[in-house]
Write a protein that holds these residues in place. Structure first.
Motif, mmCIF file in Angstrom:
data_model
loop_
_atom_site.group_PDB
_atom_site.id
_atom_site.type_symbol
_atom_site.label_atom_id
_atom_site.label_comp_id
_atom_site.label_asym_id
_atom_site.label_seq_id
_atom_site.Cartn_x
_atom_site.Cartn_y
_atom_site.Cartn_z
ATOM 1 N N PRO A 1 21.044 82.388 35.142
ATOM 2 C CA PRO A 1 21.493 83.281 33.903
ATOM 3 C C PRO A 1 20.446 84.469 33.488
ATOM 4 C CG PRO A 1 21.592 80.995 33.776
ATOM 5 C CD PRO A 1 20.831 81.160 34.904
ATOM 6 N N LYS A 2 21.003 85.361 33.064
ATOM 7 C CA LYS A 2 20.007 86.602 32.782
ATOM 8 C C LYS A 2 19.502 86.083 31.290
ATOM 9 C CE LYS A 2 22.492 90.380 34.872
ATOM 10 N NZ LYS A 2 23.164 91.753 34.573
ATOM 11 N N PRO A 3 18.207 86.561 31.132
ATOM 12 C CA PRO A 3 17.773 85.864 29.954
ATOM 13 C C PRO A 3 18.260 86.632 28.474
ATOM 14 C CG PRO A 3 16.034 87.162 31.189
ATOM 15 C CD PRO A 3 17.175 86.913 31.990
ATOM 16 N N PRO B 1 28.436 88.631 36.752
ATOM 17 C CA PRO B 1 27.883 89.257 35.439
ATOM 18 C C PRO B 1 27.198 88.312 34.563
ATOM 19 C CG PRO B 1 30.167 89.996 35.885
ATOM 20 C CD PRO B 1 29.731 88.955 36.962
ATOM 21 N N ASP B 2 26.240 88.499 33.890
ATOM 22 C CA ASP B 2 25.232 87.819 33.116
ATOM 23 C C ASP B 2 24.369 86.807 34.195
ATOM 24 O OD1 ASP B 2 26.284 88.745 30.730
ATOM 25 O OD2 ASP B 2 27.835 87.477 30.705
ATOM 26 N N TYR B 3 24.321 87.176 35.239
ATOM 27 C CA TYR B 3 23.637 86.298 36.109
ATOM 28 C C TYR B 3 22.594 87.230 37.025
ATOM 29 C CZ TYR B 3 25.840 81.926 34.738
ATOM 30 O OH TYR B 3 26.254 80.896 34.322
ATOM 31 N N TYR B 4 21.396 86.890 37.418
ATOM 32 C CA TYR B 4 20.832 87.720 38.417
ATOM 33 C C TYR B 4 20.265 86.982 39.587
ATOM 34 C CZ TYR B 4 16.426 85.446 36.984
ATOM 35 O OH TYR B 4 15.305 84.817 36.654
ATOM 36 N N LEU B 5 20.106 87.610 40.953
ATOM 37 C CA LEU B 5 19.726 87.049 42.053
ATOM 38 C C LEU B 5 18.256 86.784 42.003
ATOM 39 C CD1 LEU B 5 20.793 86.188 44.844
ATOM 40 C CD2 LEU B 5 20.208 88.377 45.687
#
Length: 218
Positions: A194-196, A163-167
């Motif tokens: 990390p998600k912006p 969670p709070d990260y994207y691939l």
């Protein structure tokens, strides 16, 4: 008919007592507790005794969490002796540490837990044993990846981020094969970023440019 029903009721009560006593004789159960994290694998529709037995046959398994609602068996590579703060309250689970396991009847060849990691000990005649591959290694060394703790043979995994990260990169799907390797063998070209963070700019709906002297806006 009533006599038959009475006999059935008595038999059920005796079996319940025997099962409870057998369970308590072979390992210490901590009801309404569970272990948090360090998962190896989970399966459904096990009894707590079978769950503990399967854990005992895998040397890396140090404890189990048994869900008393849906009979789900979770195994863990740590326990309350190593990480006591990880044993937490749960209304639907029971916790068992393998250090309390004493049942060896029928498991004599595996009593010393001789098999290496990611294998399952199979007791055979004359106090001997054999080891079969039961899990794959982690397979993914990407920081902040998610969901690769459960790795039994036959399980298919898809690379995901916490969670709070994207691939950022190629989505990988791989299956744990019977020889203990993963079906996806190419180099993994992906990272978890990390998600912006969303930024609230108040009444100004245009973010400042690099030439702006506005301060205080990330």
């Amino acid at each position: 008919m009533s006599l038959i029903l009475i006999l059935i009721a008595l038999l059920n009560s005796v079996m319940t007592v025997l099962l409870f006593r057998s369970t308590c004789d072979h390992f210490e159960i901590q009801p309404k507790m569970r272990f948090d994290g360090y998962g190896i694998y989970f399966v459904h529709q096990y009894s707590i005794t079978r769950c503990a037995r399967e854990c005992f046959l895998r040397s890396e398994c140090l404890s189990i969490t048994f869900n008393t609602t849906n009979n789900q068996c979770k195994t863990h590579s740590s326990d309350g002796l190593i990480h006591p703060s990880r044993v937490i309250a749960s209304n639907t689970s029971s916790y068992v540490g393998m250090h309390s396991w004493t049942l060896t009847s029928g498991l004599e060849g595996c009593a010393s837990r001789p098999c290496p990691l990611r294998t399952r000990c199979i007791p055979i005649k004359n106090n001997n044993y054999t080891c079969i591959i039961s899990e794959c290694d982690r397979g993914v060394s990407i920081s902040h990846s998610w969901g690769w703790n459960w790795r039994p043979v036959g399980r298919t995994k898809t690379l995901k981020c916490a969670p709070d990260y994207y691939l950022n990169g190629t989505v990988i799907t791989s299956t744990c094969l019977s020889n203990g390797t993963w079906s996806y063998t190419d180099e993994i070209d992906a990272v978890c970023l990390p998600k912006p963070e969303s930024t609230t700019l108040g009444y100004n709906t245009t973010a400042p440019t690099e030439m702006s002297n506005t301060t205080g806006v990330p």
